[in-house]
Design a protein around this motif. Structure first.
Motif, PDB file in Angstrom:
ATOM      1  N   HIS A   1       6.649 -18.191   2.489  1.00 16.51           N
ATOM      2  CA  HIS A   1       8.145 -18.042   1.720  1.00 16.51           C
ATOM      3  C   HIS A   1       7.780 -17.153   0.344  1.00 16.51           C
ATOM      4  N   SER A   2       5.475 -17.436   0.328  1.00 12.87           N
ATOM      5  CA  SER A   2       5.043 -15.543  -0.551  1.00 12.87           C
ATOM      6  C   SER A   2       5.789 -14.334  -0.004  1.00 12.87           C
ATOM      7  N   PHE A   3       5.515 -14.025   1.447  1.00 14.18           N
ATOM      8  CA  PHE A   3       5.754 -13.228   2.264  1.00 14.18           C
ATOM      9  C   PHE A   3       7.369 -12.979   2.085  1.00 14.18           C
ATOM     10  N   LEU A   4       8.404 -13.813   1.872  1.00 11.38           N
ATOM     11  CA  LEU A   4      10.011 -13.575   2.007  1.00 11.38           C
ATOM     12  C   LEU A   4       9.673 -12.843   0.336  1.00 11.38           C
ATOM     13  N   CYS A   5       9.357 -13.193  -0.840  1.00 12.81           N
ATOM     14  CA  CYS A   5       9.312 -13.319  -2.156  1.00 12.81           C
ATOM     15  C   CYS A   5       8.697 -11.539  -2.611  1.00 12.81           C
ATOM     16  N   ASP A   6       7.221 -11.465  -1.809  1.00 18.84           N
ATOM     17  CA  ASP A   6       7.066 -10.135  -1.833  1.00 18.84           C
ATOM     18  C   ASP A   6       7.958  -8.994  -0.935  1.00 18.84           C
ATOM     19  N   SER A   7       8.437  -9.547   0.009  1.00 13.44           N
ATOM     20  CA  SER A   7       9.644  -8.854   0.887  1.00 13.44           C
ATOM     21  C   SER A   7      10.229  -8.316  -0.501  1.00 13.44           C
ATOM     22  N   ILE A   8      11.188  -9.469  -1.494  1.00 13.51           N
ATOM     23  CA  ILE A   8      12.732  -8.623  -2.179  1.00 13.51           C
ATOM     24  C   ILE A   8      11.423  -8.087  -3.614  1.00 13.51           C
ATOM     25  N   LEU A   9      10.637  -8.505  -4.006  1.00 10.89           N
ATOM     26  CA  LEU A   9      10.402  -7.712  -4.917  1.00 10.89           C
ATOM     27  C   LEU A   9       9.849  -6.513  -5.049  1.00 10.89           C
ATOM     28  N   PHE A  10       8.987  -5.915  -3.448  1.00 11.78           N
ATOM     29  CA  PHE A  10       8.974  -5.114  -3.361  1.00 11.78           C
ATOM     30  C   PHE A  10      10.196  -4.188  -3.143  1.00 11.78           C
ATOM     31  N   SER A  11      11.158  -4.719  -2.167  1.00 14.05           N
ATOM     32  CA  SER A  11      12.513  -3.864  -1.915  1.00 14.05           C
ATOM     33  C   SER A  11      13.031  -3.235  -3.550  1.00 14.05           C
ATOM     34  N   LEU A  12      12.988  -4.337  -4.856  1.00 12.73           N
ATOM     35  CA  LEU A  12      13.165  -4.455  -6.104  1.00 12.73           C
ATOM     36  C   LEU A  12      12.558  -2.903  -7.173  1.00 12.73           C
ATOM     37  N   PHE A  13      11.028  -3.192  -6.534  1.00 13.39           N
ATOM     38  CA  PHE A  13      10.148  -2.047  -7.081  1.00 13.39           C
ATOM     39  C   PHE A  13      10.174  -0.831  -6.435  1.00 13.39           C
ATOM     40  N   GLN A  14      10.734  -1.021  -5.570  1.00 20.41           N
ATOM     41  CA  GLN A  14      11.183   0.592  -4.364  1.00 20.41           C
ATOM     42  C   GLN A  14      11.735   1.276  -5.170  1.00 20.41           C
TER      43      GLN A  14
ATOM     44  N   THR B   1      15.759  16.361  -6.938  1.00 17.70           N
ATOM     45  CA  THR B   1      17.287  15.927  -6.252  1.00 17.70           C
ATOM     46  C   THR B   1      18.436  15.757  -5.684  1.00 17.70           C
ATOM     47  N   ASP B   2      17.638  15.277  -4.567  1.00 20.12           N
ATOM     48  CA  ASP B   2      18.622  15.026  -3.171  1.00 20.12           C
ATOM     49  C   ASP B   2      18.508  13.842  -2.975  1.00 20.12           C
ATOM     50  N   GLU B   3      19.720  13.651  -3.453  1.00 22.88           N
ATOM     51  CA  GLU B   3      20.022  11.804  -4.086  1.00 22.88           C
ATOM     52  C   GLU B   3      20.561  11.342  -2.187  1.00 22.88           C
ATOM     53  N   PHE B   4      20.727  12.771  -1.282  1.00 23.36           N
ATOM     54  CA  PHE B   4      21.053  10.982  -0.256  1.00 23.36           C
ATOM     55  C   PHE B   4      19.196  10.836  -0.048  1.00 23.36           C
ATOM     56  N   ALA B   5      18.393  11.496  -0.233  1.00 19.78           N
ATOM     57  CA  ALA B   5      17.023  10.906   0.226  1.00 19.78           C
ATOM     58  C   ALA B   5      16.767   9.691  -0.814  1.00 19.78           C
ATOM     59  N   GLY B   6      17.490  10.182  -1.912  1.00 25.45           N
ATOM     60  CA  GLY B   6      16.785   9.125  -2.993  1.00 25.45           C
ATOM     61  C   GLY B   6      17.037   7.550  -2.900  1.00 25.45           C
ATOM     62  N   ASN B   7      18.761   7.764  -2.236  1.00 30.64           N
ATOM     63  CA  ASN B   7      19.836   6.022  -1.919  1.00 30.64           C
ATOM     64  C   ASN B   7      18.796   5.503  -1.427  1.00 30.64           C
ATOM     65  N   ILE B   8      18.431   6.565   0.081  1.00 33.17           N
ATOM     66  CA  ILE B   8      18.028   6.624   1.142  1.00 33.17           C
ATOM     67  C   ILE B   8      16.117   5.301   1.228  1.00 33.17           C
ATOM     68  N   GLY B   9      16.390   5.559   0.142  1.00 34.26           N
ATOM     69  CA  GLY B   9      14.816   5.150  -0.093  1.00 34.26           C
ATOM     70  C   GLY B   9      14.782   4.029  -1.464  1.00 34.26           C
ATOM     71  N   ARG B  10      15.806   4.132  -2.227  1.00 35.37           N
ATOM     72  CA  ARG B  10      16.248   3.337  -2.848  1.00 35.37           C
ATOM     73  C   ARG B  10      16.293   1.520  -2.466  1.00 35.37           C
TER      74      ARG B  10
ATOM     75  N   LEU C   1       0.511  -0.902   0.028  1.00 37.25           N
ATOM     76  CA  LEU C   1       0.112   0.362   0.076  1.00 37.25           C
ATOM     77  C   LEU C   1       0.745   1.350  -0.237  1.00 37.25           C
ATOM     78  N   LEU C   2       2.540   1.222   0.575  1.00 35.02           N
ATOM     79  CA  LEU C   2       3.390   2.104   0.420  1.00 35.02           C
ATOM     80  C   LEU C   2       3.326   3.122  -1.008  1.00 35.02           C
ATOM     81  N   PHE C   3       2.738   1.754  -2.092  1.00 34.33           N
ATOM     82  CA  PHE C   3       3.446   1.927  -3.554  1.00 34.33           C
ATOM     83  C   PHE C   3       2.220   3.174  -4.032  1.00 34.33           C
ATOM     84  N   ALA C   4       1.414   3.481  -2.864  1.00 31.55           N
ATOM     85  CA  ALA C   4      -0.454   3.929  -3.499  1.00 31.55           C
ATOM     86  C   ALA C   4       0.452   5.354  -3.463  1.00 31.55           C
TER      87      ALA C   4
END
Length: 174
Positions: A124-137, A151-160, A10-13
Motif C-alpha cells: 500500500h505504501s508503494f501504491l501511495c508513493d506512485s499516486i503521489l509521484f504522479s501528482l508531483f510530476q 513551450t512544447d505543450e505536447f511534451a509538457g502534457n505527456i510529462g504531466r 530519483l527521476l525527480f533529481a
C-alpha cells in the motif's frame, strides 16, 4: 516494486535546478528520497516556493559546488535513460528472476494483485508513493517549463499526465 518506486523518486533529481533560489535546497531532500521516498519529497514540495522564473535569471543565492555538480549530472539525458533501464530491469526481474522459486508470470502477477488487495502495508505504501509521484510530476514539470521558457505543450502534457514514462520523455526532450 521497490526498485521502480525508488527509481521514480530519483527521476525527480532531474529537477535539482528547481532548488536554485528556494528557501531550502533540493539536494538533501533528493538524497533522502532514495531511502524513504515521500517521507522526504513531500516536505520539500511543501517548503518550496512556486518558481516561475527563467532558469537563466540568477537569484544571487550562493550555490555549493556539490549542488552544481549534482544538478549538471542529473540534467544530462543519460539520467532518465538510466532510470528507464532500472524500471525495465526491475520488471524483467519481477517476471523472470528466480523462476524455480517464484513460478511463472501468471503466478507472480496474482501474488502482486493479492498483495495490493490484502492488508500488506508495504504494498500500500508503494501504491501511495506512485499516486503521489504522479501528482508531483505534474507540478514540477509545470514549474520547470515556465522556468526554462519551454513551450512544447505536447511534451509538457505527456510529462504531466503519463506517470513515470512521461517524466522520462519530458526530461529527454526539454
Amino acid at each position: 516494486l521497490f526498485n521502480i518506486v525508488v527509481a521514480w523518486g530519483l527521476l525527480f533529481a532531474g529537477f535539482l535546478s528547481d532548488g536554485r533560489g528556494q528557501r531550502v535546497p533540493m539536494l538533501p531532500f533528493m538524497v533522502g528520497t532514495a531511502f524513504l521516498t515521500n517521507v522526504f519529497l513531500l516536505p520539500y514540495l511543501f517548503l518550496r516556493q512556486h518558481n516561475p522564473g527563467n532558469l537563466a535569471e540568477e537569484t544571487g543565492k550562493e550555490v555549493s559546488e556539490l549542488e552544481v555538480q549534482a544538478t549538471a549530472f542529473c540534467e544530462k539525458k543519460a539520467w532518465p535513460l538510466a532510470m528507464l533501464v532500472v524500471f525495465l530491469a526491475s520488471v524483467a526481474w519481477g517476471c523472470f528472476g528466480r523462476g524455480e522459486e517464484y513460478g511463472d508470470i501468471a503466478t507472480r502477477f496474482s501474488a502482486v494483485v493479492q498483495m495490493a488487495t490484502s492488508s500488506d502495508r508495504l504494498a500500500h505504501s508503494f501504491l501511495c508513493d506512485s499516486i503521489l509521484f504522479s501528482l508531483f510530476q505534474g507540478v514540477l514539470i509545470g514549474d520547470d517549463m515556465k522556468r526554462r521558457n519551454f513551450t512544447d505543450e505536447f511534451a509538457g502534457n505527456i510529462g504531466r499526465f503519463l506517470p513515470y514514462f512521461g517524466l522520462i520523455y519530458y526530461q529527454l526532450v526539454r
